[in-house]
Design an enzyme around this catalytic site. Structure first.
Site, PDB file in Angstrom:
ATOM      1  N   CYS A   1       0.072   2.865  -4.761  1.00  0.00           N
ATOM      2  CA  CYS A   1      -0.489   4.105  -5.478  1.00  0.00           C
ATOM      3  C   CYS A   1      -0.941   5.059  -4.250  1.00  0.00           C
ATOM      4  O   CYS A   1      -0.904   4.675  -3.044  1.00  0.00           O
ATOM      5  CB  CYS A   1      -2.115   3.616  -6.116  1.00  0.00           C
ATOM      6  SG  CYS A   1      -3.073   2.683  -5.306  1.00  0.00           S
TER       7      CYS A   1
ATOM      8  N   HIS B   1       0.874  -1.399   0.206  1.00  0.00           N
ATOM      9  CA  HIS B   1       0.007  -0.031   0.102  1.00  0.00           C
ATOM     10  C   HIS B   1       0.910   1.498   0.016  1.00  0.00           C
ATOM     11  O   HIS B   1       2.008   1.280   0.759  1.00  0.00           O
ATOM     12  CB  HIS B   1      -1.049  -0.050   1.255  1.00  0.00           C
ATOM     13  CG  HIS B   1      -2.192  -0.853   1.279  1.00  0.00           C
ATOM     14  ND1 HIS B   1      -2.958  -0.605   0.097  1.00  0.00           N
ATOM     15  CD2 HIS B   1      -2.594  -1.667   2.015  1.00  0.00           C
ATOM     16  CE1 HIS B   1      -4.032  -1.465   0.348  1.00  0.00           C
ATOM     17  NE2 HIS B   1      -3.650  -2.103   1.212  1.00  0.00           N
TER      18      HIS B   1
END
Length: 277
Positions: A134, A78
């Site tokens: 991202c 993440h």
């Protein structure tokens, strides 16, 4: 001239409700490819990849390198934002990678910290950072990911790991639903130095509604970017450049299933460098 790599993959994020499924496979796949290309590879997977362990491993990799060495760091997991505390971000946000103990320790690995680590290198050491994560504009906590979903964004909203008192507030003094992140650049670009020949290859653009996807492809979980980056790499002819590789990846992404646009950030000279040399 040595070639060394660090491959990080994190599926498990305790306490966040935001586990992933393809990141350990990504790290294993990058490690296999780099080993086959003559790199000495270390890996950090899941609970091994605490923030402290990530910083130590990066610091050791960079600190022990000598002039002419090529270093590759891959991260699959993440990405997130956190409020900027030193005033160096125009948008008020620091980009960050999420370690295994993100919620446990309440600390992400920020672009500022990575930049500081990169600056410890000796002259002539080249660094390539590959990030399959991202950064979105969402602040509020996201619902727990569906266990059997075929794809999910690799973005950790701040609300899933920071206490409410530290979250960005709106004009009414309540926790904001979203924040406007930077647009048009790539995650962690600030950590890399054009002057020193660094390269960043990332799975998507930065900012709202740009995601790197955790995907199930032919029955196996991977990052969509990692899967297609490695597929494109196998088609590269000897002497191919990073620019050639990026162009080959964009033949696969964005796609209808994975609407993400991989980014290559670096100086013109670095982009024209031969892959992993």
């Amino acid at each position: 001239m040595a070639r060394k790599a660090l491959c990080i993959g994190i599926n498990n994020y305790p306490g966040t409700g935001m586990d992933l499924q393809g990141c350990v496979n990504d790290a294993t796949d990058w490690a296999a490819e780099l080993t086959a290309r003559g790199f000495q590879v270390a890996s950090l997977l899941d609970e091994q990849a605490t923030k402290a362990a990530m910083m130590k491993a990066m610091g050791d990799l960079i600190g022990k390198a000598s002039k002419g060495d090529t270093l590759v760091i891959t991260f699959s997991g993440h990405g997130t934002y956190q409020p900027d505390t030193d005033g160096d971000e125009v948008d008020g946000l620091d980009e960050a990678l999420c370690p295994y103990d993100l919620q446990i320790q309440g600390e992400a690995l920020t672009d500022d910290e990575i930049h500081t680590l990169f600056l410890t290198r000796k002259s002539g050491v080249r660094i390539v950072l590959i990030s399959d994560s991202c950064h979105s504009g969402t602040v509020t906590r996201a619902a727990k990911a569906e266990k059997d979903a075929d794809s999910r964004p690799r973005f950790m909203p701040m609300g899933n790991w920071l206490p409410d008192k530290l979250l960005p507030k709106n004009r009414a003094g309540k926790v904001a639903a979203t924040m406007t992140g930077p647009v048009g650049t790539s995650p962690l670009a600030a950590a890399c130095s054009n002057a020193l020949g660094d390269l960043l290859l990332s799975g998507c653009k930065e900012g709202p509604n740009n995601f790197s996807y955790d995907a199930r492809i032919k029955g196996r979980f991977n990052g969509a970017f990692t899967h297609y980056a490695l597929k494109a790499l196998k088609s590269m002819k000897p002497g191919a450049t990073y620019a050639d590789w990026h162009k080959a990846i964009t033949k696969y992404l964005p796609s209808a299933s994975y609407p993400q646009s991989p980014q290559l950030v670096g100086s013109t000279g670095a982009r024209k460098g031969k892959i992993f040399e």
